[in-house]
Design a protein around this motif. Sequence first.
Motif, PDB file in Angstrom:
ATOM      1  N   LYS A 110       0.836  -1.200   0.000  1.00  0.00           N
ATOM      2  CA  LYS A 110       0.000   0.000   0.000  1.00  0.00           C
ATOM      3  C   LYS A 110       0.874   1.254   0.000  1.00  0.00           C
ATOM      4  N   ASN A 111       1.923   1.254   0.871  1.00  0.00           N
ATOM      5  CA  ASN A 111       2.777   2.416   0.929  1.00  0.00           C
ATOM      6  C   ASN A 111       3.528   2.623  -0.370  1.00  0.00           C
ATOM      7  N   ARG A 131       1.365   4.166  -2.981  1.00  0.00           N
ATOM      8  CA  ARG A 131       1.140   5.608  -2.806  1.00  0.00           C
ATOM      9  C   ARG A 131       2.276   6.422  -3.417  1.00  0.00           C
ATOM     10  N   TYR A 151      -9.859   6.051 -10.806  1.00  0.00           N
ATOM     11  CA  TYR A 151      -8.714   5.403 -10.156  1.00  0.00           C
ATOM     12  C   TYR A 151      -9.237   4.307  -9.241  1.00  0.00           C
ATOM     13  N   MET A 196      -7.679   1.003  -6.776  1.00  0.00           N
ATOM     14  CA  MET A 196      -6.559   0.270  -6.221  1.00  0.00           C
ATOM     15  C   MET A 196      -7.080  -0.799  -5.275  1.00  0.00           C
ATOM     16  N   ASP A 213      -4.370  11.161  -8.619  1.00  0.00           N
ATOM     17  CA  ASP A 213      -4.148   9.890  -7.933  1.00  0.00           C
ATOM     18  C   ASP A 213      -2.708   9.429  -8.154  1.00  0.00           C
ATOM     19  N   PRO A 214      -2.222   8.479  -7.341  1.00  0.00           N
ATOM     20  CA  PRO A 214      -0.822   8.063  -7.435  1.00  0.00           C
ATOM     21  C   PRO A 214      -0.421   7.480  -8.786  1.00  0.00           C
ATOM     22  N   VAL A 242      -0.863  14.942  -4.747  1.00  0.00           N
ATOM     23  CA  VAL A 242      -1.355  13.569  -4.844  1.00  0.00           C
ATOM     24  C   VAL A 242      -2.347  13.270  -3.720  1.00  0.00           C
ATOM     25  N   ASP A 262      -4.376   9.847  -2.354  1.00  0.00           N
ATOM     26  CA  ASP A 262      -4.430   8.390  -2.529  1.00  0.00           C
ATOM     27  C   ASP A 262      -5.690   7.748  -1.951  1.00  0.00           C
ATOM     28  N   ARG A 320      -3.496  13.297   1.588  1.00  0.00           N
ATOM     29  CA  ARG A 320      -3.102  14.225   0.545  1.00  0.00           C
ATOM     30  C   ARG A 320      -1.675  14.662   0.849  1.00  0.00           C
TER      31      ARG A 320
END
Length: 276
Positions: free
Chosen positions: A5-6, A9, A97, A99, A147-148, A174, A176, A180
Amino acid sequence: MFGLKNFGRLVALPLLAGALLVSPAEAKKNSVGGLYSISIAGFKVGRGTLSLVMQGNAYSAKVSLEPAGIGTLFTTGKGGAEASGWLVGSRVVPSKYRMASHAANLDFYVNLLQGSGAIRSMEVAPKFKPNPERIKVTKRHTSNAIDPLSAALMPVGRVQDSLGPKACNRKLPVFDGWTRFDIKLSYQETKEVSGRGYEGPVVVCKARWVPVAGHRPSKESVKFMARADMEVWVAPMGRENVLVPYRISIDTKNGRLVVEASKLRIDGAGADQASR
């Protein structure tokens, strides 16, 4: 050790100028297909794929991530994201977007529908637990944010600027789904690379992560990220005034995280550029 997840981003980072509205029948098509190796402190922990298609001023992109190497010892998580939108004037304007990933026994999901610089609908899971210290994300924070994955597009106004300082000198706002943040880029150098999936010039940008909203300022991870050394290398994607990430490196508490192309296919420029 390795958070999908990180990473999702951060992968990312973006904008174009001078794009003209053209009919689909006349629109030039460009595409990029890439395989990326992900390592921490020199040890391979994951791999990813990137697929990007541009036709006229419309774009669509997909990315997937999964453990590899010693990363399979620490996590079974994997995930992916997809995004689409338009290049309008000097801006990237996302429309969709999505994810989804699974890591640390948790499922992460984001679905954003965007238009005219605003978030029209949003689904996010899991949600942050209430905390009075967390800086609230407001409509102002998400207005005209990207978005990322859409942030992976790095356009410049003129072809002659694509391999110089103007490719880097920008701020990427950005959002996600949870937080922000801004990625502030500055030019470092232009150089030639070979042997890692792409033969040709890359622009090397220094990067800095700046938290804006959705975070807790006292968290050590936030403080660390705000001062971490980051670098982004970008390469032309076939249209000379649009660049995409070739290499991303970030300092982490476990060592240097490096995401680098191991195979990169660029269509629409008259030739493929690929290697091992």
